[in-house]
Scaffold this motif. Structure first.
Motif, PDB file in Angstrom:
ATOM      1  N   ALA A 109       0.851  -1.194   0.000  1.00 20.34           N
ATOM      2  CA  ALA A 109       0.000   0.000   0.000  1.00 20.34           C
ATOM      3  C   ALA A 109       0.885   1.242   0.000  1.00 20.34           C
ATOM      4  O   ALA A 109       1.802   1.358   0.824  1.00 20.34           O
ATOM      5  N   ILE A 143      -1.005   3.160   7.966  1.00 20.31           N
ATOM      6  CA  ILE A 143      -1.103   2.002   7.073  1.00 20.31           C
ATOM      7  C   ILE A 143      -0.540   0.762   7.755  1.00 20.31           C
ATOM      8  O   ILE A 143      -1.123  -0.328   7.687  1.00 20.31           O
ATOM      9  N   GLN A 195      -3.099  -0.516  10.179  1.00 20.69           N
ATOM     10  CA  GLN A 195      -4.222  -1.159   9.497  1.00 20.69           C
ATOM     11  C   GLN A 195      -3.859  -2.580   9.063  1.00 20.69           C
ATOM     12  O   GLN A 195      -4.641  -3.512   9.221  1.00 20.69           O
ATOM     13  N   MET A 196      -2.678  -2.720   8.499  1.00 21.44           N
ATOM     14  CA  MET A 196      -2.240  -4.041   8.038  1.00 21.44           C
ATOM     15  C   MET A 196      -2.179  -5.036   9.200  1.00 21.44           C
ATOM     16  O   MET A 196      -2.602  -6.195   9.079  1.00 21.44           O
ATOM     17  N   TYR A 251      -5.992  -7.007   1.921  1.00 20.12           N
ATOM     18  CA  TYR A 251      -6.109  -6.248   0.672  1.00 20.12           C
ATOM     19  C   TYR A 251      -7.401  -5.423   0.652  1.00 20.12           C
ATOM     20  O   TYR A 251      -7.376  -4.216   0.401  1.00 20.12           O
ATOM     21  N   LEU A 276      -7.517  -2.484   3.078  1.00 17.78           N
ATOM     22  CA  LEU A 276      -6.686  -1.324   2.745  1.00 17.78           C
ATOM     23  C   LEU A 276      -7.225  -0.533   1.560  1.00 17.78           C
ATOM     24  O   LEU A 276      -6.926   0.644   1.421  1.00 17.78           O
ATOM     25  N   ARG A 277      -7.992  -1.183   0.689  1.00 17.74           N
ATOM     26  CA  ARG A 277      -8.443  -0.510  -0.536  1.00 17.74           C
ATOM     27  C   ARG A 277      -9.295   0.726  -0.245  1.00 17.74           C
ATOM     28  O   ARG A 277      -9.256   1.698  -0.997  1.00 17.74           O
ATOM     29  N   CYS A 296      -6.488   3.564   1.179  1.00 21.54           N
ATOM     30  CA  CYS A 296      -5.259   3.955   0.496  1.00 21.54           C
ATOM     31  C   CYS A 296      -5.468   3.919  -1.015  1.00 21.54           C
ATOM     32  O   CYS A 296      -6.212   3.081  -1.521  1.00 21.54           O
ATOM     33  N   VAL A 307      -3.049   0.010  -3.895  1.00 19.85           N
ATOM     34  CA  VAL A 307      -2.922  -1.237  -3.132  1.00 19.85           C
ATOM     35  C   VAL A 307      -2.749  -2.390  -4.118  1.00 19.85           C
ATOM     36  O   VAL A 307      -3.453  -2.467  -5.125  1.00 19.85           O
TER      37      VAL A 307
END
Length: 289
Positions: free
Chosen positions: A169, A231, A234-235, A266, A269-270, A273, A276
């Motif tokens: 990302a 980020i 979040q991951m 995935y 995060l889309r 961000c 990705v």
């Protein structure tokens, strides 16, 4: 004649900076591997003695600042080539992202023109030339997985890492590598365990790889750009097995073993961000055709 070459991105599984050298560069130890996120570089021979760069990406320079241009120019000068080339670069790798996109385009140009111009150079010879263009170009000439030392141009081949998903990302910001290095205080950083990462790769131990990811530049970039830290969080929250910033950033990647969790990371995060990607590691070296 035309030739189409893939120029894959790299990630740093481990990035350590040891000291500042008398020549102004930093001595580094980096474990890098290529991933299946790639630009496409098309080389077309020209009758006129010119180097032309084409790209639809407005952030890609079409002159001497472009590393692919520099690669072609270096070969022309060094080997007295009088034939021109048009270099069309189709960007997929985000620009200025810590993924060596420009370096990989330059390496693809070196490999492709070696074939088109019939220069007969080995990968080792191309990698030596690449070191004159940029620190990551030598690694990108070889591809695969390697320990890079010196300023990044001394390449020690490693086996492919354990297979897994890589979710990347990139926030909509740019990071100045020079500024990150300027703010790096080597006396205060926690150094990653490069040897343990190499052992993990050689043992094909995914869990051990995840335990030993590390990037000495990460804390500097996180302080300069808090969105990178968001980020990362979040991951982790979506269940990534390991999370790390690549290079000087701002791209963050996660290693994920299982398909179901990859989709969770995935998709999570889309909405968070702009750019990705979910890809596989390549791990294997390029073949010099």
């Amino acid at each position: 004649m035309k030739l189409l070459i893939k120029a894959p991105a790299k990630i740093n599984l481990s990035l350590d900076v040891l000291y500042k050298r008398p020549d102004g560069y930093h001595e580094v130890e980096m474990v890098m591997t290529t991933i299946d996120l790639a630009d496409r570089v098309e080389l077309s021979l020209l009758n006129e003695d010119l180097i032309k760069i084409y790209s639809h990406n407005r952030f890609v320079p079409d002159d001497q600042r472009n590393l692919a241009y520099q690669a072609a120019f270096l070969l022309k000068e060094r080997f007295d080539v009088k034939q021109g080339v048009a270099i069309a670069i189709e960007k997929t790798i985000p620009v200025a992202a810590g993924l060596a996109g420009g370096s990989s385009d330059a390496a693809a140009t070196l490999r492709g023109l070696n074939k088109l111009w019939g220069l007969g150079l080995s990968l080792d010879e191309l990698a030596d030339l690449g070191s004159e263009i940029g620190s990551d170009v030598s690694f990108c000439v070889y591809g695969g997985t390697a320990l890079a030392t010196g300023r990044g141009e001394v390449i020690h081949e490693l086996p492919a890492p354990p297979t897994c998903w890589v979710v990347l990302a990139k926030p909509f910001i740019g990071v100045s590598t020079a500024e990150v290095y300027r703010q790096l205080q080597l006396g205060k950083v926690k150094h990653p365990h490069t040897k343990k990462m190499i052992e993990a790769i050689k043992e094909n131990d995914f869990s051990k790889v995840c335990q030993n990811v590390g990037n000495v530049l990460e804390d500097v970039t996180l302080k300069l750009h808090p969105e990178v830290a968001l980020i990362k969080d979040q991951m982790k929250r979506f269940g990534a097995d390991a999370v790390l910033m690549s290079g000087s950033g701002p791209t963050v990647f996660s290693l994920v073993e299982h398909d179901s969790r990859m989709h969770r990371v995935y998709n999570g995060l889309r909405g968070f961000c702009d750019q990705v990607f979910a890809v596989r590691m390549l791990g294997e070296r390029h073949i010099n055709e």
